[in-house]
Enzyme design. Sequence first.
Site, short mmCIF file in Angstrom:
data_model
loop_
_atom_site.label_atom_id
_atom_site.label_comp_id
_atom_site.label_asym_id
_atom_site.label_seq_id
_atom_site.Cartn_x
_atom_site.Cartn_y
_atom_site.Cartn_z
CE1 TYR A 197 -3.21 2.96 0.37
CE2 TYR A 197 -1.61 3.70 1.99
CZ TYR A 197 -2.67 3.96 1.15
OH TYR A 197 -3.16 5.22 1.09
CE LYS A 206 2.57 10.98 3.24
NZ LYS A 206 2.06 12.30 3.45
CB ALA A 249 -7.14 12.21 5.09
CB CYS A 250 -6.49 17.62 7.24
SG CYS A 250 -6.69 16.65 8.74
N GLY A 251 -7.31 17.80 3.72
CA GLY A 251 -7.62 18.75 2.67
C GLY A 251 -6.43 19.49 2.07
CG ASN A 254 -10.01 19.10 -1.38
OD1 ASN A 254 -9.81 18.47 -2.42
ND2 ASN A 254 -10.84 18.68 -0.45
CG ASP A 277 1.74 14.60 0.98
OD1 ASP A 277 1.04 14.92 1.95
OD2 ASP A 277 2.36 13.53 0.93
CG ASN A 369 -6.11 6.07 3.13
OD1 ASN A 369 -6.02 7.27 2.88
ND2 ASN A 369 -5.04 5.30 3.27
CB SER A 370 -10.02 4.51 -2.20
OG SER A 370 -11.05 5.47 -2.09
NE ARG A 402 -10.29 15.88 9.29
CZ ARG A 402 -11.15 15.96 8.28
NH1 ARG A 402 -12.44 16.13 8.53
NH2 ARG A 402 -10.75 15.87 7.04
CG ASP A 498 -16.28 30.32 -0.17
OD1 ASP A 498 -16.23 31.32 -0.91
OD2 ASP A 498 -17.20 29.48 -0.20
CG ASN A 499 -10.65 27.06 2.87
OD1 ASN A 499 -11.46 27.45 3.71
ND2 ASN A 499 -10.44 25.78 2.62
O1 SAT Z 1 -0.30 6.75 2.41
S1 SAT Z 1 0.45 7.98 2.21
O2 SAT Z 1 1.34 8.19 3.35
O3 SAT Z 1 1.22 7.94 1.00
C1 SAT Z 1 -0.63 9.30 2.13
C2 SAT Z 1 -0.85 9.97 3.41
O4 SAT Z 1 -1.14 9.32 4.42
O5 SAT Z 1 -0.74 11.21 3.45
MN MN Z 2 0.52 13.44 3.42
#
Ligand code: SAT
Ligand code: MN
Length: 588
Positions: A197, A206, A249-251, A254, A277, A369-370, A402, A498-499
């Site tokens: 994964y 990471k 996963a906090c945007g 986006n 990222d 988390n897809s 968050r 709007d951010n």
């Molecule tokens: O799974 S990853 O670490 O590549 C993505 C994330 O968690 O930000």
């Molecule tokens: Mn990340």
Amino acid sequence: MTSNTSVLNWIENMKTLVNPDQVVWIDGSEEQLEALRKEACSTGEMIKLNEEKLPGCYLHRTAVNDVARVEGRTFICSKKEEDAGPTNNWMDPEKAYKMLFDIAKGSYAGRTMYVIPYSMGPVGSPFSKVGIELTDSIYVVLNMAIMTRVGKAVLESLGDSEDWVRGLHCKCQIDEEKRYICHFPEDNTIISVNSGYGGNVLLGKKCFALRIASFLGKNEGWMAEHMLILGVENPQGEVKYISAAFPSACGKTNLAMLIPPEGYREKGYKVWTVGDDIAWMRIGPDGRLWAINPENGFFGVAPGTNEKSNPNALYTTQKGTIFTNVAHNLDDNTVWWEGLDKNPPENAVDWKGNPWNGKTSDVKGAHPNSRFTAPAKNCPCISEEFDKGTGVPISAIVFGGRRAQTTPLVYQSRDWNNGVFVGSIMASETTAAATGAVGVLRHDPMAMKPFCGYHMGDYFQHWIEMGQKLGDKAPKIFNVNWFRLDEEGHFIWPGFGDNLRVLEWILKRCEGSVDAQETPIGYVPYAEDINLEGLKDFDVETLKTILEIKNDEWSKEAEEITEFYKTFGDKLPAELQAQLASLKERLQ
Ligand code: SAT
Ligand code: MN
């Protein structure tokens, strides 16, 4: 492909260990990648999607037990335990090598070893660094070919140098009990076993670009951060750059691809994406902080991505993209995920590979988390600077999490060291990006808790020292929270495009063109200074509720921070202890 003896010797050693049937070097050519895509489709590892609707796109499903990063099984294997610090799992390197080599031994038998030379950052840029990942997974090769720059040119830029990061990935049996993601910062080495994964196996991401790179950055005087980078272009055509750290996963994706609200677009505002990222940041010859995005693609969360939340991301995924663990629409051989639209497919297969009817089923079609792995160059708002390797100058650093309560929509730190304090006290509710409970509040300093490759007390000290070097050229530091909830549990702030209204205030503060009110935690906007023009169902009174600082809530927060800070022992910089003490004083 190379005569670099440090590369050749290491590969020879690893080959002896894992015993592959053959070795294939990834040269970066389209022909080779296309042949691998075909091979992966012939074995069922990937499914080719509708060539008309989603050209060059594929679907992959991971094992059901292997859908997110495993922080509990991620280790920093520094010689001294103390150097890993309280936020990391530690294992003695000798013991770790032995354990990993036992697991990896012979595990490529009957399989191919792919050698992926990759560059984090544009090939040859002074910001960039080289890695080599060995893997027995075509899925990993194809993802790395999107997420990084791979192939011959990378080895050419490396030459005879020994300065590169070694990465060994072995899928083995995807056995959870034997899954380990181990980092050896002192050896520039990463070993990952028993996973297939994303963040566990795309070792450039990471593992290298944050855990190993943060350690290198500390020693070499630069910063590797879990940050998006975006440029805001004003109607005069000037672009100012902001980097922002939010937990997974906090945007971040986006925000990085934000589309300005209509009124802003009409005036001529534009937002340019540099990265979503990771940021590598160095002090430039002009004394300012310059950043590159070391990645070459986006590994974004699919659920919730739609025409409204992030049209740029959606567009980015319409060609040359690998989807992981989303639902497969069998009627037209496309993909679907929760939050894509209100029309789930009836004749589909869910992320686990079971027949799925989105209209009647009560299980999810896509894993929360897809992900999509999409080339950065597909992004309609990708910055011209993205691929140049010269970096962009950062005006503001933004932290965020968050938080249902307590933390206001936005505030500015008093100065750099206070900003380091603000980053260090970040806390956020957990998401599906890592295994474990979702929605639990945890401290996540600078959004780096899972990614700092050394003692976090030393990391805070490094931040303080970077500020000293930057002096009055240092970016201003802010904190945002898009996630405040009302009593019924609804988000108060509209978020998304709007951010930009908040980013505009931030950039005005950087220029010194707007005033602010001083509060115990820092500078908070006067509600009238945030432009609400064109916002429906949201008035200045509502805004005031999410700008308010409640001293009792913050006093509780300060107590929590006191406890949290104890975990760093005497490695906590005295400066941060002093910051906490003055916060408490101001709250009295
Ligand atoms: O799974 S990853 O670490 O590549 C993505 C994330 O968690 O930000
Ligand atoms: Mn990340």
